[in-house]
Design an enzyme around this catalytic site. Structure first.
Site, PDB file in Angstrom:
ATOM      1  N   LYS A 120      -3.574  -3.071  -4.050  1.00  0.00           N
ATOM      2  CA  LYS A 120      -3.287  -4.055  -2.992  1.00  0.00           C
ATOM      3  C   LYS A 120      -4.530  -4.824  -2.566  1.00  0.00           C
ATOM      4  O   LYS A 120      -4.439  -5.997  -2.215  1.00  0.00           O
ATOM      5  CB  LYS A 120      -2.648  -3.381  -1.770  1.00  0.00           C
ATOM      6  CG  LYS A 120      -1.216  -2.960  -2.019  1.00  0.00           C
ATOM      7  CD  LYS A 120      -0.505  -2.665  -0.705  1.00  0.00           C
ATOM      8  CE  LYS A 120       0.904  -2.148  -0.942  1.00  0.00           C
ATOM      9  NZ  LYS A 120       1.517  -1.654   0.300  1.00  0.00           N
ATOM     10  N   LYS A 203      11.731  -2.693 -12.261  1.00  0.00           N
ATOM     11  CA  LYS A 203      12.419  -2.149 -11.087  1.00  0.00           C
ATOM     12  C   LYS A 203      13.172  -3.245 -10.343  1.00  0.00           C
ATOM     13  O   LYS A 203      12.690  -4.369 -10.264  1.00  0.00           O
ATOM     14  CB  LYS A 203      11.375  -1.562 -10.129  1.00  0.00           C
ATOM     15  CG  LYS A 203      11.510  -0.058  -9.933  1.00  0.00           C
ATOM     16  CD  LYS A 203      10.417   0.468  -9.035  1.00  0.00           C
ATOM     17  CE  LYS A 203      10.999   1.022  -7.758  1.00  0.00           C
ATOM     18  NZ  LYS A 203      10.065   1.867  -7.002  1.00  0.00           N
ATOM     19  N   LYS A 206      13.251  -6.670  -4.129  1.00  0.00           N
ATOM     20  CA  LYS A 206      13.693  -7.693  -3.172  1.00  0.00           C
ATOM     21  C   LYS A 206      12.844  -8.947  -3.287  1.00  0.00           C
ATOM     22  O   LYS A 206      13.207  -9.992  -2.771  1.00  0.00           O
ATOM     23  CB  LYS A 206      13.655  -7.143  -1.755  1.00  0.00           C
ATOM     24  CG  LYS A 206      12.277  -6.734  -1.306  1.00  0.00           C
ATOM     25  CD  LYS A 206      12.354  -5.967  -0.011  1.00  0.00           C
ATOM     26  CE  LYS A 206      11.021  -5.288   0.270  1.00  0.00           C
ATOM     27  NZ  LYS A 206      11.131  -4.239   1.258  1.00  0.00           N
TER      28      LYS A 206
END
Ligand code: TRP
Length: 341
Positions: A120, A203, A206
């Site tokens: 990240k 995967k 969203k």
């Protein structure tokens, strides 16, 4: 000295980052509901709003809305605020208070080795927030401020749970106590990992730009059925045994979704459908998905129209949570040597 025994208690959390998919439902929420209903555990489920601002700050109204939406999703999926303690992280201040103590227990080196931090923060770690670096210490506090013994999470959170165990062990060792439990991870199996409907090697997410790749928990019956009918497959019929799905990721994904929704095994699904073509199987899957998911989306919408009800549920959840967290934080401060009045 005998080992202290801890009340069997489950804790898990999810970020209110906006949007819930079938992947969140089958991979996390449904398993949380099963643990709630199994008995034998106290269950605490949490929206982690403090974690949600670590990567970047959000528009305040967006964050509030996401938090309420996640709460509506939890309840619609079957988390019962009477049976489980259902909370929003920032409303139970002991999480952040214990996190400070853990910031002083955890070592910079431990935190720097977290793969999620490295991913990240990316190349420009200098520009990342201090909160992103400390994220796993807050997560350890979420868990340990309840003395939780079991934590159901996805594979990607395994390293954070190992760190939680290390923090508990170092605290216990440094202060010569057996105060915090060494928590057991309950890692999600591959069977419940829901993949992208257009590319079975990715995967379901969203954040994918194409809405056809996922089923949202807010999708209505038509949208659910349509997305399943349009899901990518291959021209072969369903095989007889699961081994026959190994090189067919899209086919395997649909069989896995069927099995998870029907609460059976992929092999049992094949026993009933082997030899069928996917056109046919997808109709059966669409019916099953609509039956199981449409009521969730209806209930989510009802709750979202009643934010006052959601806020009242979370207020009550925070009160119940604090019956557990206040004494544990008090005892921690006492062990550490903070003056108590
Ligand atoms: N980091 C977790 C995730 O992104 C969310 C989380 C925060 C959590 N605190 C937790 C999960 C405590 C389990 C227990 O999925």
């Amino acid at each position: 000295m005998s080992e202290p025994t801890f009340t069997p208690r489950v804790f898990s959390g999810m970020q209110p980052s906006g949007g819930l998919t079938l992947g969140n439902y089958l991979g996390a929420m449904k398993r949380w509901v099963d643990m709630q209903d199994a008995g034998g555990f106290e269950t605490v489920y949490c929206m982690v709003d403090l974690h949600a601002i670590t990567a970047k700050l959000l528009d305040p109204d967006v964050l509030r809305n996401n938090t309420r939406e996640l709460c509506a999703g939890f309840i619609a999926a079957g988390i019962d605020p009477e049976k489980s303690i259902l909370i929003n992280q920032s409303q139970v201040p002991e999480h952040a208070q214990l996190a400070w103590i853990f910031n002083c227990i955890a070592r910079m080196g431990w935190m720097g080795r977290m793969t999620q931090w490295k991913d990240k923060a990316g190349k420009n770690a200098e520009a990342a927030s201090l909160g992103l670096f400390a994220y796993p210490a807050l997560m350890a506090a979420d868990i340990l401020v309840y003395h939780a013994t079991h934590v159901p999470v996805g594979e990607d959170q395994k390293q954070h749970l190992e760190l939680t165990r290390d923090i508990a062990a170092k605290f216990n060792h440094d202060y010569g106590v057996e105060f915090f439990p060494i928590t057991e991870p309950v890692i999600e199996g591959v069977a419940t990992r829901v993949m992208n409907l257009q590319d079975g090697t990715k995967k379901m997410s969203k954040s994918d730009p194409s809405d056809k790749t996922r089923i949202n928990l807010t999708d209505d019956a038509d949208a659910i059925a349509k997305k399943i009918r349009k899901a990518k497959t291959d021209p072969d019929p369903l095989p007889e045994v699961v081994g026959g799905l190994e090189t067919r990721p899209e086919a395997r994904n649909l069989v896995n979704i069927y099995a998870a929704l029907a609460e059976t095994t992929p092999q049992a699904v094949l026993d009933a459908h082997s030899g069928a073509m996917f056109g046919h199987f997808k109709m059966a899957l669409a019916d099953l998905a609509v039956e199981k998911l449409a009521p969730i989306s209806t209930e989510m919408k009802r709750l979202m129209n009643d934010p006052a009800e959601i806020d009242a549920i979370l207020g009550r959840g925070a009160e119940r949570a604090r019956e557990i967290t206040v004494p544990i934080l008090e005892r921690t401060y006492d062990i550490v040597g903070m003056l108590r009045s």
